[in-house]
Design an enzyme around this catalytic site. Sequence first.
Site, PDB file in Angstrom:
ATOM      1  N   THR A 187       1.038  -1.127  -0.302  1.00 28.75           N
ATOM      2  CA  THR A 187      -0.062  -0.294   0.152  1.00 28.75           C
ATOM      3  C   THR A 187       0.461   1.236  -0.235  1.00 28.75           C
ATOM      4  O   THR A 187       0.570   2.109  -0.254  1.00 28.75           O
ATOM      5  CB  THR A 187      -1.058   0.044   1.411  1.00 28.75           C
ATOM      6  N   ASP A 227       1.700  -7.291  -4.432  1.00 24.45           N
ATOM      7  CA  ASP A 227       0.997  -6.897  -3.257  1.00 24.45           C
ATOM      8  C   ASP A 227       1.988  -7.898  -2.749  1.00 24.45           C
ATOM      9  O   ASP A 227       1.956  -9.592  -2.479  1.00 24.45           O
ATOM     10  CB  ASP A 227      -0.328  -7.933  -3.977  1.00 24.45           C
TER      11      ASP A 227
HETATM   12  N1  ASP Z   1      -2.221  -6.001   0.532  1.00 25.94           N
HETATM   13  C1  ASP Z   1      -1.339  -5.091   0.885  1.00 25.94           C
HETATM   14  C2  ASP Z   1       0.168  -5.786   1.190  1.00 25.94           C
HETATM   15  O1  ASP Z   1       0.126  -6.618   1.402  1.00 25.94           O
HETATM   16  C3  ASP Z   1      -1.823  -3.973   2.112  1.00 25.94           C
HETATM   17  C4  ASP Z   1      -0.787  -3.213   2.933  1.00 25.94           C
HETATM   18  O2  ASP Z   1       0.199  -2.339   1.870  1.00 25.94           O
HETATM   19  O3  ASP Z   1      -0.980  -3.192   3.442  1.00 25.94           O
HETATM   20  O4  ASP Z   1       0.906  -6.128  -0.126  1.00 25.94           O
END
Ligand code: ASP
Length: 353
Positions: free
Chosen positions: A25, A69
């Site tokens: 994110t 991700d």
């Molecule tokens: N889905 C994201 C990830 O872990 C969530 C985040 O970055 O907090 O890559």
Amino acid sequence: MYRTISIPTDAQTDTAILMIYTGGTLGMVYDHTGSHLIPFDFSQLRERVPELNRFGFELTVIAFEKPIDSSNVTPEHWLTWARIIEEHYHQYDGFVILHGTDTMAYSASATSFLLENLNKPVVFTGSQLPIGAVRTDARENLMTALEIASARDESGQPVVPEVSIYFHGLLLRGNRAKKVESVHFDAFQSENYPILAEAGVTIDYNRSLILSSLADRTFSIATQMDDRVAILKLFPGISQVMVESTLQIPGLKGLVLETYGSGNAPATDWFINTLADAIQRGIFVFNVSQCNGGRVTQGRYSTSRRLAEIGVLSGSDITTEAAVTKLMYILGKYTLTDQIRQQLTIPLRGEMS
Ligand code: ASP
């Protein structure tokens, strides 16, 4: 696969930090419609985080062209990042790894094992909101992680020469941390080990809790991880067929057994016999508690005595994240049964007491 970007700063010292953006994110911004998140161009970092100017060190960013991700992270990624650190180890004084929060505790644990005789800070961070969001936590997490990665003590040695996670004011040992929150900003905790530092007006380091410097040893990396491992979480009513099927997975080498409380499991004969048979066949069974706090003490209750008798290994107060990555690391490095059993049950990077 990735590009290297030099971020102009008003560097006043010869300290140099390498930041590796893997995905997650933190590196996202909203597109022109304001509703879709797209990857951020790290060459614009200084515009997004103008405070960077006031840090007195050189900053280079390695940004993966296809941000990952963190749900898609695999041991191959851990090995790639470890190789990048190895290649740049002598050029840089500290490293910051920007990573999605979902599997950050696994990646930080794996990295702590892969980097052998580490004597420089490797700080993982990420954020709950993208760097482009108005109320983002990305800027603070990123700035403080950079500050920690560049911190030196009175004699010029790095203050935190280990793999850590910095998030929302807390610096945690990477292989002790767990993601505990998906909505609020305080996403990580380390129930079984005190925080390494707290960032408020100043960053207060608990120096006696930080791994000591290994300046006299040569840094190297492990180049293999064995992914022939599984995690089996116990629950009341778990069936014989489920336990047996897990232990019959072709090629299985190691199992993290998530037990109750202080390492307890059903004392029924079928359960014990299935585990004993697997151990006889050369599978390493590592006992980790489902409780976040406290530790496994095999033999404390009759429901764990038999586990010790058949050769289940106690994981003490290790997290599941550290246990499964430690298994991959140890199985990738050693072949002798006694050596594997011994290495699993002693602390290698402060991951267990
Ligand atoms: N889905 C994201 C990830 O872990 C969530 C985040 O970055 O907090 O890559």
